[in-house]
Scaffold this motif. Structure first.
Motif, short mmCIF file in Angstrom:
data_model
loop_
_atom_site.label_atom_id
_atom_site.label_comp_id
_atom_site.label_asym_id
_atom_site.label_seq_id
_atom_site.Cartn_x
_atom_site.Cartn_y
_atom_site.Cartn_z
N UNK A 1 0.82 -1.20 0.00
CA UNK A 1 0.00 0.00 0.00
C UNK A 1 0.86 1.25 0.00
N UNK A 2 0.22 2.38 0.15
CA UNK A 2 0.92 3.66 0.15
C UNK A 2 1.79 3.82 1.39
N UNK A 3 1.26 3.41 2.56
CA UNK A 3 2.04 3.58 3.80
C UNK A 3 2.36 2.26 4.49
N UNK A 4 1.97 1.13 3.92
CA UNK A 4 2.26 -0.14 4.59
C UNK A 4 2.23 -1.30 3.62
N UNK A 5 2.78 -2.40 4.09
CA UNK A 5 2.67 -3.68 3.40
C UNK A 5 1.85 -4.56 4.32
N UNK A 6 0.91 -5.29 3.77
CA UNK A 6 0.03 -6.12 4.60
C UNK A 6 -0.23 -7.47 3.97
N UNK A 7 -0.57 -8.42 4.82
CA UNK A 7 -1.10 -9.71 4.41
C UNK A 7 -1.99 -10.19 5.54
N UNK A 8 -2.80 -11.19 5.27
CA UNK A 8 -3.71 -11.70 6.28
C UNK A 8 -3.68 -13.22 6.34
N UNK A 9 -4.05 -13.72 7.50
CA UNK A 9 -4.30 -15.14 7.69
C UNK A 9 -5.54 -15.27 8.55
N UNK A 10 -5.98 -16.48 8.76
CA UNK A 10 -7.10 -16.76 9.66
C UNK A 10 -6.68 -17.84 10.64
N UNK A 11 -7.13 -17.69 11.88
CA UNK A 11 -6.87 -18.73 12.86
C UNK A 11 -7.88 -19.86 12.64
N UNK A 12 -7.77 -20.97 13.37
CA UNK A 12 -8.68 -22.10 13.13
C UNK A 12 -10.16 -21.75 13.32
N UNK A 13 -10.48 -20.74 14.13
CA UNK A 13 -11.87 -20.33 14.33
C UNK A 13 -12.36 -19.43 13.19
N UNK A 14 -11.45 -18.91 12.37
CA UNK A 14 -11.82 -18.02 11.28
C UNK A 14 -11.56 -16.55 11.54
N UNK A 15 -10.99 -16.22 12.72
CA UNK A 15 -10.65 -14.84 13.02
C UNK A 15 -9.58 -14.34 12.06
N UNK A 16 -9.70 -13.09 11.63
CA UNK A 16 -8.76 -12.51 10.68
C UNK A 16 -7.59 -11.87 11.42
N UNK A 17 -6.39 -12.27 11.05
CA UNK A 17 -5.18 -11.68 11.60
C UNK A 17 -4.46 -10.98 10.46
#
Length: 115
Positions: free
Chosen positions: A90-106
């Motif tokens: 992005x403009x001010x950051x680099x990001x990625x996501x994962x999900x824990x076994x319950x489906x929560x977004x990290x």
């Protein structure tokens, strides 16, 4: 009132499964387990992530973890077998996501220096 720090909480239905996932993610077991339904990982510079056994709302939480050395952190995730999505520059950051076994977004983010 002076707020000293902040904690994020994620709701899970299976605490044992979540503790295994987060222990792998953080590279250590919980720093605190103040009650049978809660495990907490403290962050070195303050704050932390609480994993709470709570069927209602399980899998609908979100947490963002700011990391240093984004590329090195991605290599660590891959070595630990933690799958993640596309890395977005992005403009001010680099990001990625994962999900824990319950489906929560990290979300993992590295703020671009100078932004």
């Amino acid at each position: 009132m002076a707020i000293a720090t902040a904690l994020s909480s994620v709701a899970v239905s299976n605490l044992a499964e979540a503790k295994t996932f987060y222990s792998n993610l953080f590279g250590r077991g919980p720093d605190q387990e103040p009650m049978p339904t809660l495990a907490q990982w403290d962050i070195e510079n303050g704050g932390g992530v609480q994993v709470v056994a709570q069927s209602k709302g399980s899998g609908s939480s979100m947490v963002t973890l700011l990391v240093t050395d984004f590329d090195g952190f991605m290599q660590e995730l891959e070595a630990k077998g933690v799958e993640h999505g596309e890395v977005i520059d992005g403009v001010i950051s680099r990001v990625t996501q994962t999900r824990d076994p319950a489906g929560n977004v990290i979300t993992f983010a590295e703020v671009t220096p100078g932004s």
